[in-house]
Design a protein around this motif. Structure first.
Motif, PDB file in Angstrom:
ATOM      1  N   GLY A  53      47.203  26.688 -24.623  1.00 31.15           N
ATOM      2  CA  GLY A  53      47.503  27.802 -23.727  1.00 31.15           C
ATOM      3  C   GLY A  53      46.798  27.723 -22.385  1.00 31.15           C
ATOM      4  N   ASP A  54      46.182  26.590 -22.080  1.00 31.48           N
ATOM      5  CA  ASP A  54      45.459  26.403 -20.815  1.00 31.48           C
ATOM      6  C   ASP A  54      46.391  25.747 -19.808  1.00 31.48           C
ATOM      7  OD1 ASP A  54      43.613  26.122 -18.819  1.00 31.48           O
ATOM      8  OD2 ASP A  54      42.432  24.553 -19.824  1.00 31.48           O
ATOM      9  N   TRP A  55      46.883  26.534 -18.839  1.00 36.79           N
ATOM     10  CA  TRP A  55      47.812  26.043 -17.823  1.00 36.79           C
ATOM     11  C   TRP A  55      47.085  25.888 -16.491  1.00 36.79           C
ATOM     12  CZ3 TRP A  55      52.973  24.790 -18.630  1.00 36.79           C
ATOM     13  CH2 TRP A  55      53.509  25.140 -19.874  1.00 36.79           C
ATOM     14  N   LEU A  56      47.266  24.751 -15.853  1.00 28.12           N
ATOM     15  CA  LEU A  56      46.575  24.423 -14.603  1.00 28.12           C
ATOM     16  C   LEU A  56      47.572  24.401 -13.455  1.00 28.12           C
ATOM     17  CD1 LEU A  56      43.946  23.365 -13.174  1.00 28.12           C
ATOM     18  CD2 LEU A  56      44.743  21.046 -13.750  1.00 28.12           C
ATOM     19  N   LEU A  57      47.292  25.174 -12.409  1.00 29.29           N
ATOM     20  CA  LEU A  57      48.142  25.196 -11.229  1.00 29.29           C
ATOM     21  C   LEU A  57      47.772  24.048 -10.291  1.00 29.29           C
ATOM     22  CD1 LEU A  57      50.183  26.541  -9.230  1.00 29.29           C
ATOM     23  CD2 LEU A  57      48.273  27.960  -8.431  1.00 29.29           C
ATOM     24  N   ALA A  58      48.757  23.274  -9.871  1.00 33.31           N
ATOM     25  CA  ALA A  58      48.532  22.262  -8.829  1.00 33.31           C
ATOM     26  C   ALA A  58      48.399  22.981  -7.490  1.00 33.31           C
ATOM     27  CB  ALA A  58      49.689  21.269  -8.801  1.00 33.31           C
ATOM     28  N   ALA A 281      47.858  16.092   6.434  1.00 28.88           N
ATOM     29  CA  ALA A 281      46.565  16.785   6.385  1.00 28.88           C
ATOM     30  C   ALA A 281      46.725  18.235   6.815  1.00 28.88           C
ATOM     31  CB  ALA A 281      45.550  16.063   7.285  1.00 28.88           C
ATOM     32  N   HIS A 282      47.593  18.488   7.776  1.00 28.78           N
ATOM     33  CA  HIS A 282      47.841  19.869   8.219  1.00 28.78           C
ATOM     34  C   HIS A 282      48.852  20.569   7.329  1.00 28.78           C
ATOM     35  CE1 HIS A 282      45.306  19.438  11.707  1.00 28.78           C
ATOM     36  NE2 HIS A 282      45.891  18.297  11.977  1.00 28.78           N
ATOM     37  N   ALA A 283      49.763  19.806   6.720  1.00 22.89           N
ATOM     38  CA  ALA A 283      50.714  20.415   5.777  1.00 22.89           C
ATOM     39  C   ALA A 283      49.976  21.027   4.595  1.00 22.89           C
ATOM     40  CB  ALA A 283      51.711  19.361   5.293  1.00 22.89           C
ATOM     41  N   ARG A 284      48.912  20.386   4.152  1.00 20.57           N
ATOM     42  CA  ARG A 284      48.166  20.897   3.005  1.00 20.57           C
ATOM     43  C   ARG A 284      47.441  22.190   3.330  1.00 20.57           C
ATOM     44  NH1 ARG A 284      47.296  15.276   2.168  1.00 20.57           N
ATOM     45  NH2 ARG A 284      45.281  15.299   3.234  1.00 20.57           N
ATOM     46  N   ARG A 285      47.102  22.410   4.593  1.00 19.98           N
ATOM     47  CA  ARG A 285      46.362  23.609   4.992  1.00 19.98           C
ATOM     48  C   ARG A 285      47.264  24.718   5.523  1.00 19.98           C
ATOM     49  NH1 ARG A 285      41.746  22.430   9.102  1.00 19.98           N
ATOM     50  NH2 ARG A 285      41.259  24.571   8.495  1.00 19.98           N
ATOM     51  N   ALA A 286      48.501  24.386   5.847  1.00 17.47           N
ATOM     52  CA  ALA A 286      49.381  25.322   6.555  1.00 17.47           C
ATOM     53  C   ALA A 286      49.657  26.576   5.739  1.00 17.47           C
ATOM     54  CB  ALA A 286      50.689  24.635   6.903  1.00 17.47           C
ATOM     55  N   THR A 287      49.625  27.705   6.421  1.00 17.54           N
ATOM     56  CA  THR A 287      50.086  28.973   5.835  1.00 17.54           C
ATOM     57  C   THR A 287      51.298  29.506   6.579  1.00 17.54           C
ATOM     58  OG1 THR A 287      48.514  30.224   7.200  1.00 17.54           O
ATOM     59  CG2 THR A 287      47.794  29.597   4.980  1.00 17.54           C
ATOM     60  N   VAL A 310      47.152  28.056  -1.900  1.00 21.29           N
ATOM     61  CA  VAL A 310      46.102  28.676  -2.704  1.00 21.29           C
ATOM     62  C   VAL A 310      44.863  28.816  -1.830  1.00 21.29           C
ATOM     63  CG1 VAL A 310      44.760  28.574  -4.830  1.00 21.29           C
ATOM     64  CG2 VAL A 310      47.053  27.572  -4.772  1.00 21.29           C
ATOM     65  N   THR A 311      44.429  30.036  -1.603  1.00 16.17           N
ATOM     66  CA  THR A 311      43.292  30.286  -0.725  1.00 16.17           C
ATOM     67  C   THR A 311      41.983  29.903  -1.410  1.00 16.17           C
ATOM     68  OG1 THR A 311      42.862  32.548  -1.471  1.00 16.17           O
ATOM     69  CG2 THR A 311      44.565  32.243   0.221  1.00 16.17           C
TER      70      THR A 311
END
Length: 361
Positions: A53-58, A281-287, A310-311
């Motif tokens: 039951g341990d689910w990990l969010l990428a 690198a900016h795609a990973r940080r973009a909001t 994910v903040t």
């Protein structure tokens, strides 16, 4: 903040998910080669079942990447970056049957369902965009302090004095945390700073100047003589515009080269994979992403950007993606490639920038 809709996580107590097996991995057979049956990621939140039951969010899922799972750490990476022996997640089903669950309904939909048949269910040139603008103003005010706003710009923004001034305002006042463009945007912005022209036309009157077709070549030549864009800005006394504002404010910009570039300017990344890495690198940080008047960069970056972020406080929030162009092509292309969150505002670059400028001032 009402501008940022709340996220509803999956119900892992559902019988089908409670009975899901643990996710499986297989070692990569060689550098840049994935095992058969590898799982390719989407831009939706993706969860891996570690068992019990341990689910990990990428945290950084995005289009067409692979997952490397070590213990409770999952890395989402481009297949070309996978190394021999890396434990790569396998499984083609996305409903938990193989321990992978893709959650596509975590954020409320803005589209009201009005029955089986309805008119105008997608944005077109006939659509009024007032509500999209209002949402964008609210999102930008929020993300100026609490997010990472990325602009993807075509050279048209620098061809008009008002739109160029408006973009300079965005940089100077914290509404731009990173800028992605090509050689042309930087070239014509620096041309405007040096000669007051864009491709030889006066940026205010649009009147062609004598020998103006040399101006963009001259500025490239002068910047190359100086050795770098920052040094040219200092030595040539270039004080106004988008790129000088980025230098003043310490806003990073990525200039990705293309096969048709003049010059190019120093600092333009000619290796497409190095340029892709810099953009990712900016795609990973973009909001929030605003892609303006550049079809190729819009489609490329749209395929790099997750649909969620994910903040640092482990809050899951959407990534807003606005495509501003004269036609529906860019948004349609993105939707056809899986980037369903792209919102189209169909207008010219100058009107959009000036409208944004007046409302954010």
């Amino acid at each position: 903040m009402s501008a940022i809709p709340a996220y509803t996580p999956p119900d892992f107590s559902r019988p089908d998910l409670a009975a899901a097996p643990a996710v499986r991995t297989e070692p990569a057979p060689a550098d840049g080669v994935l095992p058969r049956g590898f799982h390719a990621t989407s831009n939706h939140p993706e969860y891996l079942h570690l068992g019990g039951g341990d689910w990990l969010l990428a945290r950084e899922s995005r289009m067409d990447a692979a997952m490397v799972l070590r213990g409770r750490e999952v890395q989402v990476m481009e297949p070309r970056l996978v190394k021999r022996g890396d434990p790569v997640v396998t499984g083609r089903s996305e409903d938990g049957e193989e321990g992978v669950y893709v959650h596509s309904t975590g954020f409320p939909s803005s589209e009201a369902v009005a029955g089986k048949f309805a008119f105008r269910t997608r944005g077109t040139r006939e659509t009024p965009f007032s509500r999209s603008y209002d949402e964008l103003y609210s999102v930008l005010r929020h993300d100026r302090a609490h997010g990472h706003i990325v602009w993807v710009l075509g050279p048209a923004v620098a061809f008009d004095k008002d739109s160029r001034d408006a973009m300079e305002f965005m940089v100077e006042h914290g509404y731009c945390h990173a800028l992605l463009a090509g050689n042309a945007l930087a070239t014509h912005d620096l041309e405007a700073a040096r000669f007051r022209t864009g491709l030889g036309q006066d940026i205010y009157t649009q009147v062609l100047q004598p020998h103006g077709h040399y101006n963009h070549l001259d500025i490239i030549n002068e910047v190359r003589l100086c050795g770098s864009i920052p040094r040219a800005i200092r030595e040539l006394g270039l004080s106004d515009g988008i790129i000088p504002a980025c230098e003043r404010r310490g806003v990073p910009y990525v200039l990705a080269g293309s096969i048709r570039d003049d010059g190019p300017l120093p600092g333009v990344i000619s290796d497409v994979y190095l340029a892709q890495d810099a953009m990712r690198a900016h795609a990973r940080r973009a909001t929030t992403v605003i892609a303006l008047a550049t079809q190729l960069h819009t489609i490329a970056f749209g395929n790099m950007v997750p649909g969620y972020h994910v903040t640092a406080e482990d809050v899951v929030r959407p990534v807003f993606f606005y495509v501003v162009d004269m036609t529906e092509f860019s948004t349609d292309k993105l939707a056809n490639r899986g980037s369903q969150q792209a919102v189209a505002i169909l207008t010219n670059a100058q009107d959009f920038m000036v409208n944004l400028w007046h409302n954010l001032k």
